[in-house]
Scaffold this active site. Structure first.
Site, short mmCIF file in Angstrom:
data_model
loop_
_atom_site.label_atom_id
_atom_site.label_comp_id
_atom_site.label_asym_id
_atom_site.label_seq_id
_atom_site.Cartn_x
_atom_site.Cartn_y
_atom_site.Cartn_z
N LYS A 175 -2.24 -10.00 -3.62
CA LYS A 175 -0.98 -9.75 -4.32
C LYS A 175 -0.03 -10.88 -3.95
CE LYS A 175 1.85 -6.42 -3.12
NZ LYS A 175 3.09 -5.61 -3.04
O1 LIG Z 1 6.28 -2.27 -1.07
C1 LIG Z 1 5.87 -3.41 -0.95
O2 LIG Z 1 5.31 -3.83 0.06
C2 LIG Z 1 6.01 -4.30 -2.07
O3 LIG Z 1 5.64 -5.45 -2.00
C3 LIG Z 1 6.61 -3.72 -3.28
C4 LIG Z 1 6.35 -4.47 -4.53
O4 LIG Z 1 4.98 -4.64 -4.80
C5 LIG Z 1 7.00 -3.70 -5.66
O5 LIG Z 1 7.00 -4.48 -6.76
#
Ligand SMILES: O=C(O)C(=O)C[C@@H](O)CO
Length: 313
Positions: A175
């Protein structure tokens, strides 16, 4: 009214996997009944999967016992309807591995982990990062998502991420939510090839269109409006880029407002306003939204007919 029936998800996981907030009551205690309603709403809103115990779940204000209570409550309640990603980030290799083993045993589809960091300055060199992920990878069989986020303050080069994917069979999802996410996704896909099973977008989908254009196959957003993100992702994956672009432009003011004005509390405010949960409380010392900011968020959500505002009414 559910957005779309969910199909049994299979790897590679694709689509919208929002972060579920952790639900508290007004006294700041866990509200597991509210947690279950929140999860039902998120599934009805079209989430292809759900991530729990992330930063947007306020993981940093939970005790270990509370983490476990939330994890078991959610996994039991979801009962396989959608895949659940459990965040198991911890500075210690051993603690992260133990948390991840527990998540796997409880039925998690994947774990999400940031590189080891503590506070603003405790970091480990690249050797330590590789060893950390080696320990984690050896502890579990389910896939691991590396969360490449500024909060960890650890620059992860494309070469390092591709190496981790090459060397460890279950490090498969990435991600990317650092500046220049689209360019990084593109380089990672090029460098890692088929080892990169899931190049994903994050950060509330603020860069979603550019990230999709770069090859992102998943988006980890806030938990408040998977229905809106589906309006972008579904046409995009069906080859209708213009339709996806129009939807992105339609939802972008709300995405921007969540990202820049509200942060993790946005989804709770929307869920509370729509009767999904009783309290939008965040745990102290986190602060409630200013009433004017709250009103601004709800105005944008209402204009887009977000399901959260209707679901519990
Ligand atoms: O909650 C997290 O660690 C995030 O990175 C949140 C994010 O993905 C929301 O768009």
């Amino acid at each position: 009214m559910p957005v779309a029936p969910q199909q049994k998800a299979q790897r590679p996981y694709r689509g919208v996997f929002p972060v579920a907030p952790t639900i508290f009551d007004e006294r700041g205690e866990l509200d597991l009944e509210g947690q279950r309603r929140c999860i039902d709403f998120m599934i009805d809103a079209g989430s292809h999967g759900i991530c729990i115990l992330a930063n947007f779940s306020e993981q940093f204000v939970l005790t270990d016992a509370e983490r476990e209570a939330v994890m078991h409550a959610v996994l039991e309640h979801v009962a396989g309807r959608v895949p659940v990603i459990v965040t198991t980030t911890h500075f210690s290799s051993a603690v992260c591995a133990a948390r991840s083993k527990q998540a796997e045993a409880a039925g998690a589809a994947m774990v999400m982990v940031m590189p080891p960091y503590h506070g603003a300055t405790f970091r480990v060199p690249e050797k330590g990062i590789v060893e950390f992920f080696k320990v984690l990878s050896g502890a579990i069989d389910i896939p691991i998502m590396i969360q490449d986020a500024p909060v960890a303050g650890t620059p992860l080069s494309v070469e390092l991420l591709a190496r981790l994917a090459r060397e460890f069979a279950n490090i498969r999802y990435f991600k990317i939510e650092v500046a220049g996410a689209a360019a990084k996704l593109r380089s990672l896909i090029e460098a890692g090839g088929s080892d990169i099973e899931g190049p994903w977008d994050g950060e509330e989908a603020i860069t979603l269109l550019a990230d999709l254009d770069a090859g992102a196959t998943g988006a980890m957003t806030g938990g408040g409006y998977a229905d809106g993100i589906r309006q972008i992702i579904d046409p995009y994956f069906a080859g209708k880029r213009e339709e996806a672009k129009a939807a992105y432009e339609r939802w972008l003011p709300l995405i921007n407002y969540e990202n820049r004005q509200c942060g993790l509390i946005a989804c709770k405010v929307m869920m509370q306003a729509g009767g999904v949960i009783k309290s939008e409380a965040v745990r102290h010392p986190l602060q409630p939204l200013h009433p004017a900011t709250r009103a601004g968020l709800l105005e944008l959500a209402k204009e887009r007919d977000a399901l959260a505002l209707r679901w519990g009414r």
